[in-house]
Design a protein around this motif. Sequence first.
Motif, PDB file in Angstrom:
ATOM      1  N   LEU A   1       0.826  -1.201   0.000  1.00  0.00           N
ATOM      2  CA  LEU A   1       0.000   0.000   0.000  1.00  0.00           C
ATOM      3  C   LEU A   1       0.866   1.259   0.000  1.00  0.00           C
ATOM      4  O   LEU A   1       0.641   2.185  -0.789  1.00  0.00           O
ATOM      5  N   SER A   2       1.861   1.319   0.871  1.00  0.00           N
ATOM      6  CA  SER A   2       2.764   2.480   0.921  1.00  0.00           C
ATOM      7  C   SER A   2       3.530   2.623  -0.388  1.00  0.00           C
ATOM      8  O   SER A   2       3.742   3.745  -0.880  1.00  0.00           O
ATOM      9  N   PHE A   3       3.922   1.498  -0.958  1.00  0.00           N
ATOM     10  CA  PHE A   3       4.665   1.529  -2.221  1.00  0.00           C
ATOM     11  C   PHE A   3       3.810   2.111  -3.340  1.00  0.00           C
ATOM     12  O   PHE A   3       4.262   2.978  -4.098  1.00  0.00           O
ATOM     13  N   ASP A   4       2.572   1.669  -3.436  1.00  0.00           N
ATOM     14  CA  ASP A   4       1.678   2.160  -4.497  1.00  0.00           C
ATOM     15  C   ASP A   4       1.358   3.642  -4.315  1.00  0.00           C
ATOM     16  O   ASP A   4       1.382   4.417  -5.276  1.00  0.00           O
ATOM     17  N   ILE A   5       1.045   4.035  -3.069  1.00  0.00           N
ATOM     18  CA  ILE A   5       0.742   5.446  -2.802  1.00  0.00           C
ATOM     19  C   ILE A   5       1.966   6.320  -3.079  1.00  0.00           C
ATOM     20  O   ILE A   5       1.871   7.377  -3.709  1.00  0.00           O
ATOM     21  N   GLY A   6       3.119   5.850  -2.631  1.00  0.00           N
ATOM     22  CA  GLY A   6       4.347   6.619  -2.810  1.00  0.00           C
ATOM     23  C   GLY A   6       4.715   6.815  -4.259  1.00  0.00           C
ATOM     24  O   GLY A   6       5.038   7.930  -4.688  1.00  0.00           O
ATOM     25  N   ARG A   7       4.648   5.756  -5.075  1.00  0.00           N
ATOM     26  CA  ARG A   7       5.084   5.889  -6.468  1.00  0.00           C
ATOM     27  C   ARG A   7       4.087   6.697  -7.302  1.00  0.00           C
ATOM     28  O   ARG A   7       4.491   7.443  -8.193  1.00  0.00           O
ATOM     29  N   ILE A   8       2.794   6.583  -6.996  1.00  0.00           N
ATOM     30  CA  ILE A   8       1.801   7.385  -7.718  1.00  0.00           C
ATOM     31  C   ILE A   8       2.008   8.873  -7.427  1.00  0.00           C
ATOM     32  O   ILE A   8       2.052   9.711  -8.336  1.00  0.00           O
ATOM     33  N   CYS A   9       2.148   9.204  -6.150  1.00  0.00           N
ATOM     34  CA  CYS A   9       2.372  10.604  -5.759  1.00  0.00           C
ATOM     35  C   CYS A   9       3.712  11.113  -6.298  1.00  0.00           C
ATOM     36  O   CYS A   9       3.838  12.288  -6.680  1.00  0.00           O
ATOM     37  N   PHE A  10       4.716  10.245  -6.336  1.00  0.00           N
ATOM     38  CA  PHE A  10       6.048  10.598  -6.834  1.00  0.00           C
ATOM     39  C   PHE A  10       5.965  11.149  -8.252  1.00  0.00           C
ATOM     40  O   PHE A  10       6.529  12.202  -8.568  1.00  0.00           O
ATOM     41  N   PHE A  11       5.229  10.459  -9.120  1.00  0.00           N
ATOM     42  CA  PHE A  11       5.120  10.885 -10.515  1.00  0.00           C
ATOM     43  C   PHE A  11       4.134  12.042 -10.691  1.00  0.00           C
ATOM     44  O   PHE A  11       4.277  12.858 -11.602  1.00  0.00           O
ATOM     45  N   ILE A  12       3.144  12.128  -9.818  1.00  0.00           N
ATOM     46  CA  ILE A  12       2.186  13.241  -9.901  1.00  0.00           C
ATOM     47  C   ILE A  12       2.875  14.575  -9.607  1.00  0.00           C
ATOM     48  O   ILE A  12       2.639  15.577 -10.287  1.00  0.00           O
ATOM     49  N   PHE A  13       3.754  14.581  -8.596  1.00  0.00           N
ATOM     50  CA  PHE A  13       4.367  15.835  -8.157  1.00  0.00           C
ATOM     51  C   PHE A  13       5.725  16.113  -8.800  1.00  0.00           C
ATOM     52  O   PHE A  13       6.305  17.173  -8.574  1.00  0.00           O
ATOM     53  N   ALA A  14       6.233  15.176  -9.602  1.00  0.00           N
ATOM     54  CA  ALA A  14       7.518  15.390 -10.278  1.00  0.00           C
ATOM     55  C   ALA A  14       7.487  16.580 -11.244  1.00  0.00           C
ATOM     56  O   ALA A  14       8.413  17.403 -11.245  1.00  0.00           O
ATOM     57  N   PRO A  15       6.447  16.743 -12.076  1.00  0.00           N
ATOM     58  CA  PRO A  15       6.435  17.886 -13.013  1.00  0.00           C
ATOM     59  C   PRO A  15       6.519  19.242 -12.308  1.00  0.00           C
ATOM     60  O   PRO A  15       7.322  20.107 -12.704  1.00  0.00           O
ATOM     61  N   GLY A  16       5.701  19.457 -11.272  1.00  0.00           N
ATOM     62  CA  GLY A  16       5.743  20.717 -10.540  1.00  0.00           C
ATOM     63  C   GLY A  16       7.096  20.951  -9.895  1.00  0.00           C
ATOM     64  O   GLY A  16       7.580  22.092  -9.821  1.00  0.00           O
TER      65      GLY A  16
ATOM     66  N   SER B   1       6.563  12.007  -0.922  1.00  0.00           N
ATOM     67  CA  SER B   1       6.283  10.805  -1.702  1.00  0.00           C
ATOM     68  C   SER B   1       7.468   9.846  -1.673  1.00  0.00           C
ATOM     69  O   SER B   1       7.289   8.627  -1.539  1.00  0.00           O
ATOM     70  N   PHE B   2       8.678  10.397  -1.781  1.00  0.00           N
ATOM     71  CA  PHE B   2       9.862   9.549  -1.731  1.00  0.00           C
ATOM     72  C   PHE B   2      10.017   8.913  -0.350  1.00  0.00           C
ATOM     73  O   PHE B   2      10.409   7.748  -0.229  1.00  0.00           O
ATOM     74  N   ALA B   3       9.697   9.683   0.698  1.00  0.00           N
ATOM     75  CA  ALA B   3       9.762   9.141   2.056  1.00  0.00           C
ATOM     76  C   ALA B   3       8.792   7.959   2.220  1.00  0.00           C
ATOM     77  O   ALA B   3       9.118   6.952   2.851  1.00  0.00           O
ATOM     78  N   ILE B   4       7.596   8.086   1.640  1.00  0.00           N
ATOM     79  CA  ILE B   4       6.616   6.995   1.701  1.00  0.00           C
ATOM     80  C   ILE B   4       7.141   5.773   0.954  1.00  0.00           C
ATOM     81  O   ILE B   4       6.979   4.624   1.405  1.00  0.00           O
ATOM     82  N   LEU B   5       7.790   6.002  -0.196  1.00  0.00           N
ATOM     83  CA  LEU B   5       8.383   4.904  -0.961  1.00  0.00           C
ATOM     84  C   LEU B   5       9.442   4.169  -0.139  1.00  0.00           C
ATOM     85  O   LEU B   5       9.497   2.934  -0.135  1.00  0.00           O
ATOM     86  N   VAL B   6      10.280   4.925   0.545  1.00  0.00           N
ATOM     87  CA  VAL B   6      11.325   4.317   1.377  1.00  0.00           C
ATOM     88  C   VAL B   6      10.701   3.477   2.487  1.00  0.00           C
ATOM     89  O   VAL B   6      11.165   2.378   2.805  1.00  0.00           O
ATOM     90  N   SER B   7       9.614   3.982   3.078  1.00  0.00           N
ATOM     91  CA  SER B   7       8.964   3.269   4.187  1.00  0.00           C
ATOM     92  C   SER B   7       8.332   1.952   3.747  1.00  0.00           C
ATOM     93  O   SER B   7       8.066   1.090   4.577  1.00  0.00           O
ATOM     94  N   ALA B   8       8.088   1.786   2.438  1.00  0.00           N
ATOM     95  CA  ALA B   8       7.497   0.539   1.943  1.00  0.00           C
ATOM     96  C   ALA B   8       8.462  -0.634   2.064  1.00  0.00           C
ATOM     97  O   ALA B   8       8.035  -1.791   2.058  1.00  0.00           O
ATOM     98  N   ASN B   9       9.762  -0.334   2.158  1.00  0.00           N
ATOM     99  CA  ASN B   9      10.791  -1.377   2.284  1.00  0.00           C
ATOM    100  C   ASN B   9      10.703  -2.376   1.125  1.00  0.00           C
ATOM    101  O   ASN B   9      10.744  -3.589   1.319  1.00  0.00           O
ATOM    102  N   ALA B  10      10.578  -1.832  -0.086  1.00  0.00           N
ATOM    103  CA  ALA B  10      10.491  -2.677  -1.281  1.00  0.00           C
ATOM    104  C   ALA B  10      11.869  -3.187  -1.686  1.00  0.00           C
ATOM    105  O   ALA B  10      12.894  -2.642  -1.266  1.00  0.00           O
ATOM    106  N   GLN B  11      11.901  -4.215  -2.515  1.00  0.00           N
ATOM    107  CA  GLN B  11      13.163  -4.733  -3.028  1.00  0.00           C
ATOM    108  C   GLN B  11      13.824  -3.686  -3.915  1.00  0.00           C
ATOM    109  O   GLN B  11      13.154  -2.847  -4.524  1.00  0.00           O
ATOM    110  N   TRP B  12      15.146  -3.761  -3.986  1.00  0.00           N
ATOM    111  CA  TRP B  12      15.905  -2.762  -4.719  1.00  0.00           C
ATOM    112  C   TRP B  12      15.468  -2.660  -6.186  1.00  0.00           C
ATOM    113  O   TRP B  12      15.390  -1.562  -6.749  1.00  0.00           O
TER     114      TRP B  12
END
Length: 454
Positions: free
Chosen positions: A139-154, A195-206
């Motif tokens: 869940l954290s991984f999905d939320i983090g990566r979606i927000c990551f790309f949404i806010f990258a342009p701004g 968003s990046f902090a949320i991605l890190v908290s997901a503890n996903a594989q490299w």
Amino acid sequence: MLLLRNIFIDGLLVLASLFLYYFFAINIFVDLEISFILLTVVYCRCLIVALSLGSTASLYFLFLGCFFIFILGGRYFGFSDINLAYTVAGLNLISDELISKSFIFYSLVLSLINFSYVSSFEKGRTAKQCAPRLGFDKLSFDIGRICFFIFAPGTFIKFYLEFKFISEFGYYAYYSEGVNAPFWVDVSRYLFVISFAILVSANAQWQRVRIYFSLFLIFAIAFLLLGVRSSFVLYTSVLYFVYYNCYPNRPPKISTLFFVFILMISLLLFVQFYRQGWHFELSDNNLLSYFFISQSNSFYMLPFTMENLDKFTSDFSVFSPISPEAAIYRSQNVERLNELGLLGDVISYHVLGDKLFSQGKGLGGNFVAELYQSGIIVTLIMCVFIGRVIAVFQRDILYNRYFLLVSLIVISNVAYMSRSSLFRNFSLLAILTIVFIVLSIFKYAIKKSKSKFK
């Protein structure tokens, strides 16, 4: 037995620092070389502890490395001119007494932090014995990566506007006035970091997160190209720590770090020379000396504070960044000086003068100077707190999802507080804490609903 021996050695260094500091309290001058030797011994001892209880990728080692760059380095490469503090307003002559007293107070702060750090490693207790290692949080991984790309342009639009502003008006205007941008552009950068902090908290594989780490590295490099060296150092420090502590990568050897460090110095010097219009004095033709002397002027924030104690309107400047107004006043100006009383603002205003201060020029900050201004009792308490936080965070990060989420703030603060405030970015830490609570409630609700429909 080893832990008890460490505590005994580090306790002696604390007592030695307190003893010499007491001499100054009763107006007995301590020789400059003696105080410098004490500081050297304390710092070397801290490095030994950092490597013996951690590694070259430990948070404590990162703190000590930045402490050397921002505070101590220039004293070893320029000891003959140690009484001369270079500022944009010219030369300031600092007495031997203030320099010696500063050495001793730096020794006291480092020895207290080190003692607390060592004491936090209880005999026979490791994080693995306390809790199971964190798993992957989809869940954290999905939320983090979606927000990551949404806010990258701004986020990168903000970089474009900053590049354009600096090319037209210069760096001092940028630091004093900031860049006017649409609200969604301004907020995108903060949400991108969250968003990046949320991605890190997901503890996903490299394999799943390496693309995000690469893009975040580009984000950090953009700050370097912009001339904001501090943000580059902070974000690369976060990536360095997370990469070697949260994934199965062996910590780099000292020899490897040496070459990386030389590359980092070269990059930072290039940016510094560019910002200065390629005008610089290199009297001894030694770039290494020039780098450390120019980067470690934060050392003088402590003797400047000792000279200007009566100029503070707040008794505890160390806590000024926690004030709610700190989130409102972002740019350096007299209004922020009067409302917050940040140590960096107070010292910059009285050392540089109103004209230079209003142009956005400053001397930075220093958490040790904040502690000195706040008094010896606050110093003792906060040093124990700092050592404890570094130790527990380093030891338990892979067993506590909240630690993973706030790692971006904790790591960057620990790395940069030698040149800034102890509680810098406190508002972002509060926001991440709220994010953690919301995510926890959301995950609990999903888990509850799934069990209900089984």
